[in-house]
Motif scaffolding. Structure first.
Motif, mmCIF file in Angstrom:
data_model
loop_
_atom_site.group_PDB
_atom_site.id
_atom_site.type_symbol
_atom_site.label_atom_id
_atom_site.label_comp_id
_atom_site.label_asym_id
_atom_site.label_seq_id
_atom_site.Cartn_x
_atom_site.Cartn_y
_atom_site.Cartn_z
ATOM 1 N N ARG A 244 0.811 -1.227 0.000
ATOM 2 C CA ARG A 244 0.000 0.000 0.000
ATOM 3 C C ARG A 244 0.836 1.265 0.000
ATOM 4 O O ARG A 244 0.533 2.231 -0.688
ATOM 5 C CB ARG A 244 -0.935 0.020 1.211
ATOM 6 C CG ARG A 244 -2.022 -1.025 1.168
ATOM 7 C CD ARG A 244 -2.670 -1.112 2.513
ATOM 8 N NE ARG A 244 -1.603 -1.545 3.420
ATOM 9 C CZ ARG A 244 -1.766 -2.215 4.528
ATOM 10 N NH1 ARG A 244 -2.953 -2.487 4.938
ATOM 11 N NH2 ARG A 244 -0.765 -2.605 5.263
ATOM 12 N N THR A 245 1.900 1.276 0.810
ATOM 13 C CA THR A 245 2.698 2.494 0.944
ATOM 14 C C THR A 245 3.986 2.460 0.130
ATOM 15 O O THR A 245 4.637 3.480 -0.045
ATOM 16 C CB THR A 245 3.082 2.727 2.417
ATOM 17 O OG1 THR A 245 3.918 1.652 2.845
ATOM 18 C CG2 THR A 245 1.854 2.848 3.292
ATOM 19 N N GLY A 246 4.357 1.276 -0.352
ATOM 20 C CA GLY A 246 5.606 1.147 -1.088
ATOM 21 C C GLY A 246 6.828 1.142 -0.179
ATOM 22 O O GLY A 246 7.955 1.203 -0.651
ATOM 23 N N GLU A 247 6.624 1.057 1.123
ATOM 24 C CA GLU A 247 7.742 1.059 2.068
ATOM 25 C C GLU A 247 8.419 -0.315 2.089
ATOM 26 O O GLU A 247 7.771 -1.340 1.931
ATOM 27 C CB GLU A 247 7.261 1.415 3.470
ATOM 28 C CG GLU A 247 6.813 2.858 3.591
ATOM 29 C CD GLU A 247 6.450 3.229 5.009
ATOM 30 O OE1 GLU A 247 7.121 2.746 5.944
ATOM 31 O OE2 GLU A 247 5.488 3.981 5.173
ATOM 32 N N HIS A 248 9.731 -0.274 2.294
ATOM 33 C CA HIS A 248 10.535 -1.499 2.380
ATOM 34 C C HIS A 248 11.362 -1.457 3.651
ATOM 35 O O HIS A 248 11.897 -0.414 4.006
ATOM 36 C CB HIS A 248 11.484 -1.615 1.178
ATOM 37 C CG HIS A 248 10.794 -1.558 -0.135
ATOM 38 N ND1 HIS A 248 10.115 -2.626 -0.662
ATOM 39 C CD2 HIS A 248 10.672 -0.552 -1.034
ATOM 40 C CE1 HIS A 248 9.602 -2.273 -1.834
ATOM 41 N NE2 HIS A 248 9.920 -1.023 -2.074
ATOM 42 N N VAL A 249 11.455 -2.599 4.304
ATOM 43 C CA VAL A 249 12.310 -2.736 5.476
ATOM 44 C C VAL A 249 13.189 -3.955 5.231
ATOM 45 O O VAL A 249 12.701 -5.008 4.817
ATOM 46 C CB VAL A 249 11.490 -2.944 6.765
ATOM 47 C CG1 VAL A 249 12.398 -3.198 7.960
ATOM 48 C CG2 VAL A 249 10.577 -1.759 7.013
ATOM 49 N N ASP A 250 14.471 -3.809 5.467
ATOM 50 C CA ASP A 250 15.417 -4.906 5.288
ATOM 51 C C ASP A 250 16.377 -4.884 6.467
ATOM 52 O O ASP A 250 17.232 -4.012 6.559
ATOM 53 C CB ASP A 250 16.163 -4.740 3.964
ATOM 54 C CG ASP A 250 16.935 -5.982 3.582
ATOM 55 O OD1 ASP A 250 16.582 -7.077 4.055
ATOM 56 O OD2 ASP A 250 17.903 -5.848 2.811
ATOM 57 N N LEU A 251 16.201 -5.832 7.393
ATOM 58 C CA LEU A 251 17.010 -5.873 8.614
ATOM 59 C C LEU A 251 17.820 -7.157 8.650
ATOM 60 O O LEU A 251 17.300 -8.231 8.355
ATOM 61 C CB LEU A 251 16.112 -5.833 9.857
ATOM 62 C CG LEU A 251 15.162 -4.660 9.980
ATOM 63 C CD1 LEU A 251 14.185 -4.894 11.119
ATOM 64 C CD2 LEU A 251 15.933 -3.382 10.191
ATOM 65 N N GLY A 252 19.080 -7.055 9.023
ATOM 66 C CA GLY A 252 19.934 -8.225 9.191
ATOM 67 C C GLY A 252 20.465 -8.263 10.609
ATOM 68 O O GLY A 252 20.850 -7.235 11.164
ATOM 69 N N PHE A 253 20.463 -9.459 11.209
ATOM 70 C CA PHE A 253 20.910 -9.643 12.589
ATOM 71 C C PHE A 253 21.888 -10.799 12.655
ATOM 72 O O PHE A 253 21.759 -11.763 11.924
ATOM 73 C CB PHE A 253 19.731 -10.013 13.509
ATOM 74 C CG PHE A 253 18.621 -9.018 13.524
ATOM 75 C CD1 PHE A 253 18.672 -7.930 14.380
ATOM 76 C CD2 PHE A 253 17.519 -9.171 12.707
ATOM 77 C CE1 PHE A 253 17.641 -7.012 14.410
ATOM 78 C CE2 PHE A 253 16.490 -8.251 12.731
ATOM 79 C CZ PHE A 253 16.551 -7.167 13.580
ATOM 80 N N PRO A 254 22.845 -10.752 13.604
ATOM 81 C CA PRO A 254 23.688 -11.935 13.839
ATOM 82 C C PRO A 254 22.800 -13.104 14.270
ATOM 83 O O PRO A 254 21.769 -12.907 14.913
ATOM 84 C CB PRO A 254 24.599 -11.508 14.987
ATOM 85 C CG PRO A 254 24.547 -10.018 15.003
ATOM 86 C CD PRO A 254 23.209 -9.632 14.459
ATOM 87 N N MET A 255 23.191 -14.309 13.921
ATOM 88 C CA MET A 255 22.380 -15.485 14.238
ATOM 89 C C MET A 255 22.107 -15.629 15.735
ATOM 90 O O MET A 255 21.046 -16.099 16.120
ATOM 91 C CB MET A 255 23.068 -16.749 13.715
ATOM 92 C CG MET A 255 23.058 -16.850 12.199
ATOM 93 S SD MET A 255 21.411 -16.725 11.482
ATOM 94 C CE MET A 255 20.667 -18.193 12.112
ATOM 95 N N ALA A 256 23.034 -15.225 16.580
ATOM 96 C CA ALA A 256 22.814 -15.329 18.030
ATOM 97 C C ALA A 256 21.593 -14.533 18.450
ATOM 98 O O ALA A 256 20.838 -14.958 19.324
ATOM 99 C CB ALA A 256 24.044 -14.855 18.789
ATOM 100 N N ALA B 265 0.593 -11.600 2.188
ATOM 101 C CA ALA B 265 -0.752 -11.242 2.649
ATOM 102 C C ALA B 265 -1.644 -10.901 1.461
ATOM 103 O O ALA B 265 -1.158 -10.529 0.386
ATOM 104 C CB ALA B 265 -0.671 -10.066 3.612
ATOM 105 N N GLY B 266 -2.919 -11.000 1.672
ATOM 106 C CA GLY B 266 -3.887 -10.715 0.622
ATOM 107 C C GLY B 266 -3.831 -9.293 0.106
ATOM 108 O O GLY B 266 -4.213 -9.019 -1.034
ATOM 109 N N ASP B 267 -3.330 -8.352 0.912
ATOM 110 C CA ASP B 267 -3.251 -6.955 0.474
ATOM 111 C C ASP B 267 -1.968 -6.657 -0.298
ATOM 112 O O ASP B 267 -1.681 -5.514 -0.632
ATOM 113 C CB ASP B 267 -3.380 -6.007 1.665
ATOM 114 C CG ASP B 267 -2.306 -6.229 2.716
ATOM 115 O OD1 ASP B 267 -1.395 -7.059 2.493
ATOM 116 O OD2 ASP B 267 -2.377 -5.569 3.762
ATOM 117 N N GLY B 268 -1.164 -7.718 -0.569
ATOM 118 C CA GLY B 268 0.059 -7.527 -1.339
ATOM 119 C C GLY B 268 1.312 -7.361 -0.519
ATOM 120 O O GLY B 268 2.409 -7.291 -1.057
ATOM 121 N N ASP B 269 1.180 -7.294 0.808
ATOM 122 C CA ASP B 269 2.356 -7.173 1.664
ATOM 123 C C ASP B 269 3.123 -8.497 1.681
ATOM 124 O O ASP B 269 2.526 -9.568 1.631
ATOM 125 C CB ASP B 269 1.975 -6.809 3.094
ATOM 126 C CG ASP B 269 1.391 -5.408 3.217
ATOM 127 O OD1 ASP B 269 1.459 -4.650 2.234
ATOM 128 O OD2 ASP B 269 0.884 -5.079 4.306
#
Length: 132
Positions: free
Chosen positions: A60-72, A121-125
């Motif tokens: 809906r908003t075109g927002e993107h989040v990309d987070l990376g974390f150490p496996m611990a 999700a059904g809304d495209g997310d």
């Protein structure tokens, strides 16, 4: 003591983390130099650093989040989810269960790299949990 260390210690005192979880988390905050100072074990294969990734695309908003974390950190997060009984994610107004044991198994497998979960999700997310 850094702010991160103080926050982790406070979480232990409040019962939000066990001492073992806090120690594991604190170990991820140590400087990389101290981790590299120990000599490699003869015949051991060098470990590649794997990352737990959360990627979210909101249609809906075109927002993107990309987070990376150490496996611990991923392991600690799963422990908290399982202990608090919140091993679900909301999709289209419904709570979908997360198979914490299967995700733990894949995280523990040093050879596994790839997608853990893909929620469309059904809304495209889209939400994708993966190990890189």
């Amino acid at each position: 003591m850094s702010q991160e260390y103080e926050k982790i210690e406070r979480m232990v005192q409040q019962g939000k983390l066990t001492r073992a979880e806090a120690d594991e988390l604190l170990a991820t905050l140590e400087p990389k130099e101290s981790q590299q100072s120990s000599p490699p074990i003869q015949g051991a294969q060098p470990r590649t650093r794997r990352t737990f990734r959360i990627h979210v695309d909101e249609a809906r908003t075109g927002e993107h989040v990309d987070l990376g974390f150490p496996m611990a950190l991923a392991g600690i997060g799963l422990n908290i989810l399982a202990r608090k009984g919140r091993a679900t994610v909301g999709v289209d107004g419904k709570q979908v269960p997360i198979d914490v044991d299967e995700i733990r198994r894949l995280i523990a497998d040093p050879a596994f790299v790839g997608e853990l979960m893909h929620i469309h999700a059904g809304d495209g997310d889209d939400v994708i949990l993966s190990i890189e």
